[in-house]
Design a protein around this motif. Structure first.
Motif, PDB file in Angstrom:
ATOM      1  N   LEU A  60       5.844 -13.801 -14.216  1.00 31.96           N
ATOM      2  CA  LEU A  60       4.811 -12.860 -13.800  1.00 31.96           C
ATOM      3  C   LEU A  60       5.162 -11.777 -12.930  1.00 31.96           C
ATOM      4  N   GLU A  61       6.315 -11.881 -12.267  1.00 32.03           N
ATOM      5  CA  GLU A  61       6.753 -10.798 -11.276  1.00 32.03           C
ATOM      6  C   GLU A  61       7.522  -9.665 -12.342  1.00 32.03           C
ATOM      7  N   SER A  62       8.282 -10.285 -13.319  1.00 28.71           N
ATOM      8  CA  SER A  62       9.113  -9.177 -14.082  1.00 28.71           C
ATOM      9  C   SER A  62       8.298  -8.615 -14.868  1.00 28.71           C
ATOM     10  N   CYS A  63       7.327  -9.134 -15.360  1.00 28.36           N
ATOM     11  CA  CYS A  63       6.404  -8.587 -16.421  1.00 28.36           C
ATOM     12  C   CYS A  63       5.168  -7.678 -15.983  1.00 28.36           C
ATOM     13  N   ALA A  64       5.109  -7.627 -14.419  1.00 29.28           N
ATOM     14  CA  ALA A  64       4.099  -6.981 -13.860  1.00 29.28           C
ATOM     15  C   ALA A  64       2.676  -7.708 -14.118  1.00 29.28           C
ATOM     16  N   LEU A  65       2.757  -9.021 -13.853  1.00 28.02           N
ATOM     17  CA  LEU A  65       1.248  -9.597 -14.372  1.00 28.02           C
ATOM     18  C   LEU A  65       0.742 -10.459 -13.377  1.00 28.02           C
ATOM     19  N   ALA A  66       1.439 -10.370 -12.217  1.00 21.65           N
ATOM     20  CA  ALA A  66       1.091 -11.367 -11.084  1.00 21.65           C
ATOM     21  C   ALA A  66      -0.340 -11.071 -10.811  1.00 21.65           C
ATOM     22  N   HIS A  67      -0.783  -9.709 -10.940  1.00 17.26           N
ATOM     23  CA  HIS A  67      -2.290  -9.398 -10.334  1.00 17.26           C
ATOM     24  C   HIS A  67      -3.219  -9.871 -11.476  1.00 17.26           C
ATOM     25  N   LEU A  68      -2.699 -10.270 -12.549  1.00 17.04           N
ATOM     26  CA  LEU A  68      -3.781 -10.930 -13.605  1.00 17.04           C
ATOM     27  C   LEU A  68      -3.536 -12.394 -13.870  1.00 17.04           C
ATOM     28  N   ALA A  69      -2.626 -12.918 -13.117  1.00 12.64           N
ATOM     29  CA  ALA A  69      -2.362 -14.448 -13.594  1.00 12.64           C
ATOM     30  C   ALA A  69      -3.453 -15.342 -13.937  1.00 12.64           C
ATOM     31  N   HIS A  70      -4.512 -15.227 -12.816  1.00 11.01           N
ATOM     32  CA  HIS A  70      -5.922 -15.966 -13.043  1.00 11.01           C
ATOM     33  C   HIS A  70      -6.906 -15.393 -14.123  1.00 11.01           C
ATOM     34  N   LEU A  71      -6.774 -14.484 -14.496  1.00 10.19           N
ATOM     35  CA  LEU A  71      -7.756 -14.127 -15.464  1.00 10.19           C
ATOM     36  C   LEU A  71      -7.585 -14.700 -16.783  1.00 10.19           C
ATOM     37  N   PRO A  72      -8.738 -14.895 -17.464  1.00 11.83           N
ATOM     38  CA  PRO A  72      -8.795 -15.304 -18.867  1.00 11.83           C
ATOM     39  C   PRO A  72      -7.930 -14.440 -19.842  1.00 11.83           C
ATOM     40  N   ALA A  73      -6.996 -15.072 -20.310  1.00  8.45           N
ATOM     41  CA  ALA A  73      -5.960 -14.053 -21.218  1.00  8.45           C
ATOM     42  C   ALA A  73      -6.655 -13.373 -22.349  1.00  8.45           C
ATOM     43  N   ARG A  74      -7.674 -13.877 -22.880  1.00  3.19           N
ATOM     44  CA  ARG A  74      -8.236 -13.310 -23.992  1.00  3.19           C
ATOM     45  C   ARG A  74      -9.267 -12.107 -23.501  1.00  3.19           C
ATOM     46  N   ARG A  75      -9.459 -12.005 -22.286  1.00  2.30           N
ATOM     47  CA  ARG A  75     -10.350 -10.816 -21.817  1.00  2.30           C
ATOM     48  C   ARG A  75      -9.370  -9.437 -21.474  1.00  2.30           C
ATOM     49  N   LEU A  76      -8.040  -9.717 -21.367  1.00  7.12           N
ATOM     50  CA  LEU A  76      -7.380  -8.573 -21.097  1.00  7.12           C
ATOM     51  C   LEU A  76      -7.462  -7.374 -22.119  1.00  7.12           C
ATOM     52  N   SER A  77      -6.793  -6.201 -21.868  1.00  8.73           N
ATOM     53  CA  SER A  77      -6.669  -5.408 -23.106  1.00  8.73           C
ATOM     54  C   SER A  77      -5.685  -5.588 -23.807  1.00  8.73           C
ATOM     55  N   GLY A  78      -5.467  -4.823 -24.889  1.00 10.00           N
ATOM     56  CA  GLY A  78      -4.714  -5.180 -26.025  1.00 10.00           C
ATOM     57  C   GLY A  78      -2.972  -5.114 -25.448  1.00 10.00           C
ATOM     58  N   GLY A  79      -2.774  -3.968 -24.733  1.00 10.06           N
ATOM     59  CA  GLY A  79      -1.427  -3.890 -24.234  1.00 10.06           C
ATOM     60  C   GLY A  79      -1.039  -5.100 -23.264  1.00 10.06           C
ATOM     61  N   GLU A  80      -2.236  -5.412 -22.238  1.00  4.65           N
ATOM     62  CA  GLU A  80      -1.966  -6.594 -21.264  1.00  4.65           C
ATOM     63  C   GLU A  80      -1.704  -7.658 -22.135  1.00  4.65           C
ATOM     64  N   GLN A  81      -2.498  -7.959 -23.062  1.00  2.00           N
ATOM     65  CA  GLN A  81      -2.164  -9.398 -24.011  1.00  2.00           C
ATOM     66  C   GLN A  81      -0.736  -9.417 -24.391  1.00  2.00           C
ATOM     67  N   GLN A  82      -0.484  -8.207 -24.843  1.00  2.00           N
ATOM     68  CA  GLN A  82       0.884  -8.264 -25.683  1.00  2.00           C
ATOM     69  C   GLN A  82       1.835  -8.599 -24.563  1.00  2.00           C
TER      70      GLN A  82
END
Ligand SMILES: Nc1ncnc2c1ncn2[C@@H]1O[C@H](COP(=O)(O)OP(=O)(O)OP(=O)(O)O)[C@@H](O)[C@H]1O
Ligand SMILES: [Mg+2]
Length: 242
Positions: free
Chosen positions: A121-143
């Motif tokens: 989560l840290e290395s991929c800069a995803l910590a701030h999104l960790a608890h959001l539903p994955a399928r609601r993220l943008s295409g780039g974030e989902q990838q």
């Protein structure tokens, strides 16, 4: 196979696969060394996705042999691999749960799962999104989540099939940065892309497929400056093939 033994180098000999009358792979042979980032190039229908699926054990070839550090494929080898698809396949759960689920499926203990989850989560800069539903993220974030999940498995080899095909330049660069970083830390990478500029940025060697055959396998510098075949030259220059 012991846990510490690596699955590379990879030797592919005379792979062939047809779907009915349609040949997808024909006498495909190459060797990939223990380290590096290989880009697979070729036109639509050249056999790139089929090749990745065969190497990842999702599809069986009709002919030929695959040797992972001298050994045939099987579950111990496949467990050391990960794959990222063009369209991220995410569960209807949070980002963190998507990653934890993949780690649990590999049978990792809870403590180890948590360690890897936090690291990725840290290395991929995803910590701030960790608890959001994955399928609601943008295409780039989902990838980025799909890539984080693959990296969390700490694979010896990572296959990626056009992972940035629908991403904008910033999201594309974010993925490329992550790939370069994991390559530096020793993950073997095999990337399919249609983006020749991306291939130039990332490739150490290039496998060029044409009609299911390997027309060229060369160091990137040589491939891009002196492609040997007319088909590869046309591809690199963005022209229609002969
Ligand atoms: N499941 C399948 N059933 C029948 N034919 C298939 C199947 N999968 C692939 N093929 C055929 O095998 C060939 C190679 O397909 P593949 O998907 O590997 O191409 P590709 O190089 O990945 O192309 P693209 O750049 O469009 O993704 C094509 O002719 C394709 O139609
Ligand atoms: Mg494809």
């Amino acid at each position: 196979m012991s846990d510490r033994e690596r699955i590379l180098p990879l030797e592919v000999r005379g792979l062939g696969l047809a779907f009915g009358a349609r040949t997808a792979l024909e006498d495909v042979s190459f060797v990939l060394g223990a380290e590096g980032l290989t880009v697979v190039l070729g036109a639509n229908g050249a056999g790139k996705s089929v090749l990745l699926r065969v190497l990842h054990g999702l599809l069986a070839a009709d002919r030929g042999a695959i040797l992972w550090n001298g050994r045939p494929p099987g579950p111990p080898v496949w467990r050391r691999q990960a794959m990222v698809f063009q369209k991220p396949v995410l569960l209807r759960r949070s980002v963190a749960a998507n990653i934890s689920f993949a780690l649990a499926a590999r049978g990792l203990a809870r403590g180890e799962r948590r360690r890897r989850l936090e690291a990725v989560l840290e290395s991929c800069a995803l910590a701030h999104l960790a608890h959001l539903p994955a399928r609601r993220l943008s295409g780039g974030e989902q990838q980025r989540v799909a890539l984080a999940r693959a990296l969390a498995l700490e694979p010896d080899i990572l296959f990626l099939d056009e992972p940035t095909a629908s991403l904008d330049p910033a999201a594309t660069r974010a993925i490329e940065e992550l790939l370069l970083r994991s390559r530096t830390s020793g993950t073997r990478i095999v990337l399919v892309t249609h983006d020749v500029a991306q291939a130039r940025r990332l490739a150490e060697d290039v496998v060029f497929l044409h009609g299911g055959r390997v027309l060229e396998h060369a160091p990137a510098e040589r491939f891009f400056t002196r492609p040997q075949s007319e088909a590869a030259r046309a591809h690199v220059e963005g022209r229609l093939p002969p």
